[in-house]
Write an enzyme that holds these catalytic residues in place. Structure first.
Site, short mmCIF file in Angstrom:
data_model
loop_
_atom_site.label_atom_id
_atom_site.label_comp_id
_atom_site.label_asym_id
_atom_site.label_seq_id
_atom_site.Cartn_x
_atom_site.Cartn_y
_atom_site.Cartn_z
N ARG A 44 -157.51 78.58 51.43
CA ARG A 44 -158.65 78.14 50.90
C ARG A 44 -158.28 77.15 49.75
NH1 ARG A 44 -159.60 81.84 53.07
NH2 ARG A 44 -156.95 82.99 52.09
N THR A 45 -157.69 77.28 48.62
CA THR A 45 -157.19 75.80 48.06
C THR A 45 -157.03 74.81 48.29
OG1 THR A 45 -156.26 78.16 46.70
CG2 THR A 45 -156.09 75.66 45.98
N LYS A 73 -133.41 70.00 52.49
CA LYS A 73 -132.19 69.85 51.84
C LYS A 73 -131.23 69.73 50.23
CE LYS A 73 -133.54 65.89 54.87
NZ LYS A 73 -134.07 64.24 54.16
N ARG A 123 -148.34 73.66 44.30
CA ARG A 123 -148.77 75.40 44.33
C ARG A 123 -147.18 75.61 44.61
NH1 ARG A 123 -152.15 79.60 47.70
NH2 ARG A 123 -153.54 79.57 46.34
N HIS A 171 -154.21 80.52 38.54
CA HIS A 171 -154.38 79.84 39.13
C HIS A 171 -156.11 79.57 38.85
CE1 HIS A 171 -155.79 78.61 42.85
NE2 HIS A 171 -155.66 79.72 44.02
#
Ligand code: CP
Length: 308
Positions: free
Chosen positions: A58-59, A87, A108, A134
């Site tokens: 969703r986000t 890496k 995120r 959030h």
């Protein structure tokens, strides 16, 4: 409201009640664009970098929908697989480099949103930082309550589920404290809301009660905000098994509810809401998921200094 152009959104604490009310009204104006009924090119040529170090549906997609519907573009990654993070590239270097490719960064990450913001002049939006915050989810949650109920003040709001690890409940509890709502915290033993958040909320004069029993709150609640037990945050899988499936909102328990109770959930759900509830007028969680788009449109316009 102070100008938000170029600012970061890292915590819901970045916003005053007045800021939030302005954003909710702004988001309502964006709803016809989010629904595709009106078009806009307000962010023509602007680029959003979508950096997701942890899973999301969703986000990520709602931010992408928001910028695309406003005429902008998007680049980024939805997992570190296939990126130079594998890496050994540091978050600081990743963010410094992306700064040259995009106008706003949506991140995120398990816990370094604030740190990332120190390495770039571009606005950074915290799209969920582990078990922390959030903030943009909270704005869409508040928008949904306001849109469905007409006001937030005076609502009896029950936060249900994993209140220890769930970042959405941490953010919304903090935000609701400024709105004159009353809060009931419903969690299995061991997954209670962190005490510092409870203290912060109580210090505002907000009535806060706690219980382990869902049936205690259903008859009086105006809003039932249900959350998933955050399996991925448990250090011990046996601890998760002990609390998994603690609560299930189903048709039987909703028979005790007020007629106008709304059931919210930040999603994804697992077993905590029976899909049969989806067909009742109580179910607002898919509308809540849609509301991410107008809210995030409003935020993007604010941070990029257009519209208003
Ligand atoms: N509500 C929410 O943050 O959902 P995603 O994890 O799918 O983005």
């Amino acid at each position: 409201m102070a100008s938000w152009k170029g600012r970061d959104i890292l915590s819901i604490r970045d916003f005053s009640r007045g800021d939030i009310e302005t954003i909710l009204k702004y988001a309502r104006k964006m709803a016809p664009i989010a629904e595709g009924q009106k078009s806009s090119r307000s962010l023509d040529g602007r680029i959003l970098a979508s950096l997701f170090f942890e899973p999301s549906t969703r986000t990520r997609l709602s931010f992408e929908s928001a910028i695309i519907r406003l005429g902008g573009g998007v680049l980024g990654f939805s997992s570190v697989e296939g990126t130079s993070v594998q890496k050994g590239e540091t978050l600081a270097d990743t963010v410094r480099m992306v700064e040259g490719y995009a106008d706003v960064i949506v991140l995120r990450h398990p816990g370094a949103a604030r740190l990332a913001a120190e390495f770039t002049e571009r606005p950074v939006i915290n799209a969920g930082d582990g078990a922390g915050q959030h903030p943009t989810q909270t704005l869409q949650d508040l928008y949904t309550i306001w849109d469905e109920k007409g006001k937030i003040e005076g609502q009896s709001i029950a936060l249900v589920g994993d209140l220890k690890y769930g970042r959405t409940v941490h953010s919304i509890a903090t935000a609701l404290a400024g709105f004159g709502a009353s809060l009931t915290l419903v969690s299995p033993p061991g997954l209670e809301m962190p005490w510092e958040i409870v203290e912060e909320v109580k210090a505002t004069g907000t009535p806060v009660s706690m219980t382990h029993r869902l049936e205690d709150v259903v008859p009086t609640a105006d809003v039932l905000y249900v959350t998933r037990i955050q399996k991925e945050r448990f250090p011990d899988p046996q601890e998760y098994e002990r609390v998994a499936g603690s609560y299930r909102v189903d048709l039987a328990i909703l028979r005790e509810a007020k007629k106008d109770l709304i059931v919210l959930h930040p999603l994804p759900r697992v077993t905590e809401i029976d899909p049969a509830v989806d067909r009742t007028p109580h179910a607002k969680y898919f509308r809540q998921a849609f509301n991410a788009v107008p809210v995030r449109m409003a935020l993007l316009e604010m941070l990029l200094g257009v519209g208003g």
